[in-house]
Design an enzyme around this catalytic site. Sequence first.
Site, PDB file in Angstrom:
ATOM      1  N   HIS A  15       0.800  -1.225   0.000  1.00 25.81           N
ATOM      2  CA  HIS A  15       0.000   0.000   0.000  1.00 25.81           C
ATOM      3  C   HIS A  15       0.832   1.274   0.000  1.00 25.81           C
ATOM      4  O   HIS A  15       0.282   2.366  -0.187  1.00 25.81           O
ATOM      5  CB  HIS A  15      -1.022  -0.048   1.126  1.00 25.81           C
ATOM      6  CG  HIS A  15      -2.084  -1.068   0.846  1.00 25.81           C
ATOM      7  ND1 HIS A  15      -2.916  -0.986  -0.247  1.00 25.81           N
ATOM      8  CD2 HIS A  15      -2.402  -2.227   1.474  1.00 25.81           C
ATOM      9  CE1 HIS A  15      -3.722  -2.039  -0.268  1.00 25.81           C
ATOM     10  NE2 HIS A  15      -3.426  -2.803   0.764  1.00 25.81           N
ATOM     11  N   ARG A  23      -1.330   8.365  -8.221  1.00 26.78           N
ATOM     12  CA  ARG A  23      -1.024   9.577  -8.978  1.00 26.78           C
ATOM     13  C   ARG A  23       0.006   9.347 -10.080  1.00 26.78           C
ATOM     14  O   ARG A  23       0.402  10.294 -10.762  1.00 26.78           O
ATOM     15  CB  ARG A  23      -0.519  10.669  -8.024  1.00 26.78           C
ATOM     16  CG  ARG A  23      -1.570  11.187  -7.063  1.00 26.78           C
ATOM     17  CD  ARG A  23      -2.678  11.964  -7.764  1.00 26.78           C
ATOM     18  NE  ARG A  23      -2.175  13.187  -8.356  1.00 26.78           N
ATOM     19  CZ  ARG A  23      -2.124  14.356  -7.728  1.00 26.78           C
ATOM     20  NH1 ARG A  23      -2.544  14.457  -6.478  1.00 26.78           N
ATOM     21  NH2 ARG A  23      -1.661  15.425  -8.346  1.00 26.78           N
ATOM     22  N   HIS A  48       3.121  -8.240  -3.115  1.00 29.99           N
ATOM     23  CA  HIS A  48       2.220  -9.013  -3.971  1.00 29.99           C
ATOM     24  C   HIS A  48       2.202  -8.370  -5.348  1.00 29.99           C
ATOM     25  O   HIS A  48       1.682  -7.265  -5.513  1.00 29.99           O
ATOM     26  CB  HIS A  48       0.810  -9.024  -3.360  1.00 29.99           C
ATOM     27  CG  HIS A  48      -0.178  -9.858  -4.112  1.00 29.99           C
ATOM     28  ND1 HIS A  48      -1.487 -10.014  -3.693  1.00 29.99           N
ATOM     29  CD2 HIS A  48      -0.067 -10.598  -5.248  1.00 29.99           C
ATOM     30  CE1 HIS A  48      -2.129 -10.790  -4.550  1.00 29.99           C
ATOM     31  NE2 HIS A  48      -1.288 -11.158  -5.502  1.00 29.99           N
ATOM     32  N   ARG A  50       0.437  -8.287  -8.392  1.00 31.88           N
ATOM     33  CA  ARG A  50      -0.854  -8.730  -8.903  1.00 31.88           C
ATOM     34  C   ARG A  50      -0.874  -8.708 -10.430  1.00 31.88           C
ATOM     35  O   ARG A  50      -0.122  -7.970 -11.063  1.00 31.88           O
ATOM     36  CB  ARG A  50      -1.977  -7.856  -8.348  1.00 31.88           C
ATOM     37  CG  ARG A  50      -2.140  -7.953  -6.838  1.00 31.88           C
ATOM     38  CD  ARG A  50      -3.324  -7.131  -6.381  1.00 31.88           C
ATOM     39  NE  ARG A  50      -4.568  -7.743  -6.823  1.00 31.88           N
ATOM     40  CZ  ARG A  50      -5.374  -8.472  -6.046  1.00 31.88           C
ATOM     41  NH1 ARG A  50      -5.062  -8.677  -4.767  1.00 31.88           N
ATOM     42  NH2 ARG A  50      -6.486  -8.986  -6.521  1.00 31.88           N
ATOM     43  N   HIS A  55      -0.509  -2.127  -7.680  1.00 29.20           N
ATOM     44  CA  HIS A  55       0.397  -1.452  -6.745  1.00 29.20           C
ATOM     45  C   HIS A  55       1.855  -1.812  -7.034  1.00 29.20           C
ATOM     46  O   HIS A  55       2.556  -1.051  -7.676  1.00 29.20           O
ATOM     47  CB  HIS A  55      -0.006  -1.688  -5.279  1.00 29.20           C
ATOM     48  CG  HIS A  55      -0.498  -3.057  -4.928  1.00 29.20           C
ATOM     49  ND1 HIS A  55       0.222  -4.206  -5.161  1.00 29.20           N
ATOM     50  CD2 HIS A  55      -1.650  -3.449  -4.320  1.00 29.20           C
ATOM     51  CE1 HIS A  55      -0.458  -5.243  -4.715  1.00 29.20           C
ATOM     52  NE2 HIS A  55      -1.596  -4.831  -4.216  1.00 29.20           N
ATOM     53  N   GLU A  75       4.387 -12.692  -2.832  1.00 27.46           N
ATOM     54  CA  GLU A  75       3.036 -13.211  -3.000  1.00 27.46           C
ATOM     55  C   GLU A  75       2.667 -13.190  -4.475  1.00 27.46           C
ATOM     56  O   GLU A  75       2.922 -12.205  -5.173  1.00 27.46           O
ATOM     57  CB  GLU A  75       2.031 -12.376  -2.200  1.00 27.46           C
ATOM     58  CG  GLU A  75       2.202 -12.504  -0.704  1.00 27.46           C
ATOM     59  CD  GLU A  75       1.138 -11.756   0.068  1.00 27.46           C
ATOM     60  OE1 GLU A  75       0.964 -12.062   1.257  1.00 27.46           O
ATOM     61  OE2 GLU A  75       0.482 -10.862  -0.516  1.00 27.46           O
ATOM     62  N   THR A 105      -8.955  -6.590  -2.143  1.00 28.61           N
ATOM     63  CA  THR A 105      -7.807  -7.260  -1.547  1.00 28.61           C
ATOM     64  C   THR A 105      -8.108  -8.748  -1.579  1.00 28.61           C
ATOM     65  O   THR A 105      -9.231  -9.147  -1.906  1.00 28.61           O
ATOM     66  CB  THR A 105      -7.564  -6.768  -0.107  1.00 28.61           C
ATOM     67  OG1 THR A 105      -6.379  -7.383   0.424  1.00 28.61           O
ATOM     68  CG2 THR A 105      -8.737  -7.089   0.801  1.00 28.61           C
ATOM     69  N   HIS A 196      -3.690 -11.181   7.354  1.00 29.79           N
ATOM     70  CA  HIS A 196      -4.801 -10.557   6.641  1.00 29.79           C
ATOM     71  C   HIS A 196      -5.738  -9.887   7.639  1.00 29.79           C
ATOM     72  O   HIS A 196      -6.340 -10.529   8.485  1.00 29.79           O
ATOM     73  CB  HIS A 196      -5.607 -11.525   5.778  1.00 29.79           C
ATOM     74  CG  HIS A 196      -6.416 -10.796   4.723  1.00 29.79           C
ATOM     75  ND1 HIS A 196      -5.857 -10.324   3.557  1.00 29.79           N
ATOM     76  CD2 HIS A 196      -7.710 -10.418   4.687  1.00 29.79           C
ATOM     77  CE1 HIS A 196      -6.787  -9.714   2.838  1.00 29.79           C
ATOM     78  NE2 HIS A 196      -7.914  -9.742   3.515  1.00 29.79           N
ATOM     79  N   HIS A 219      -1.439  -3.171   5.583  1.00 35.32           N
ATOM     80  CA  HIS A 219      -2.298  -1.990   5.514  1.00 35.32           C
ATOM     81  C   HIS A 219      -2.307  -1.210   6.822  1.00 35.32           C
ATOM     82  O   HIS A 219      -2.207   0.027   6.819  1.00 35.32           O
ATOM     83  CB  HIS A 219      -3.721  -2.407   5.133  1.00 35.32           C
ATOM     84  CG  HIS A 219      -4.643  -1.260   4.900  1.00 35.32           C
ATOM     85  ND1 HIS A 219      -5.432  -0.741   5.902  1.00 35.32           N
ATOM     86  CD2 HIS A 219      -4.899  -0.516   3.792  1.00 35.32           C
ATOM     87  CE1 HIS A 219      -6.134   0.271   5.420  1.00 35.32           C
ATOM     88  NE2 HIS A 219      -5.833   0.431   4.150  1.00 35.32           N
TER      89      HIS A 219
END
Length: 248
Positions: A15, A23, A48, A50, A55, A75, A105, A196, A219
């Site tokens: 995060h 941005r 992670h 993805r 991110h 991850e 998430t 988590h 987070h």
Amino acid sequence: MTEATRILLGVNIDHVATLRQARGTRYPDPVKAALDAEEAGADGITVHLREDRRHIQERDVRMLKEVLQTRMNFEMGVTEEMLAFAEEIRPAHSCLVPERREELTTEGGLDVAGQEQRIRDAVRRLAAVGSEVSLFIDPDPRQIEASARVGAPAIELHTGRYADAENPGEQARELQRVREGVALGRSLGLIVNAGHGLHYHNVEPVAAIEGINELNIGHAIVAHALFVGFRQAVAEMKALMLAAAAKR
């Protein structure tokens, strides 16, 4: 600190990258956050990558592999693209997770029992490049037993239902599921991690469970860092975990 009271903190920096990607800037730098986390007592850094690259980016992973003093926990979804990237990067640890594009998430654990051969093949490929593999699963005996069968040395128990419990009774029931999952995993010879939804007000009961090796938290630490700074946020979380583990 004895082996029974030892607990590790893996800091997830996804995060930090989320804020950067919002941005399209070069800041804040998740690599800088990772180095600050290490200095504050993190035992590892979790990222992670993805499928939608919302991110963390490949460049972040490559840079982290070069500069981390601790270890990377990578991850990843169980896809050919991610397996090939992991084989290139050779992270110290890999965690196989379920992934859906539309989720905010990771919403639940990997269905290992429903795809044992596919997971077994992925575990073998990652192990072949020296990566210790964990499987992110719900604290469900069926999934824990399947994880042992496919040859994964470790599991990460999904604590989301505990974290999202709406009343003390539900929270207690979910915490007991995690406890029983840890005990079963350990009895099968697995390293048991968890994570988590954990934050500063709910982490201690989980950290106090005997047999848990590591908690992966992101987070909550990133959010708290807005007010106290990243190093302080990491240090406070590690202190809570160690104090809870000392009571085992």
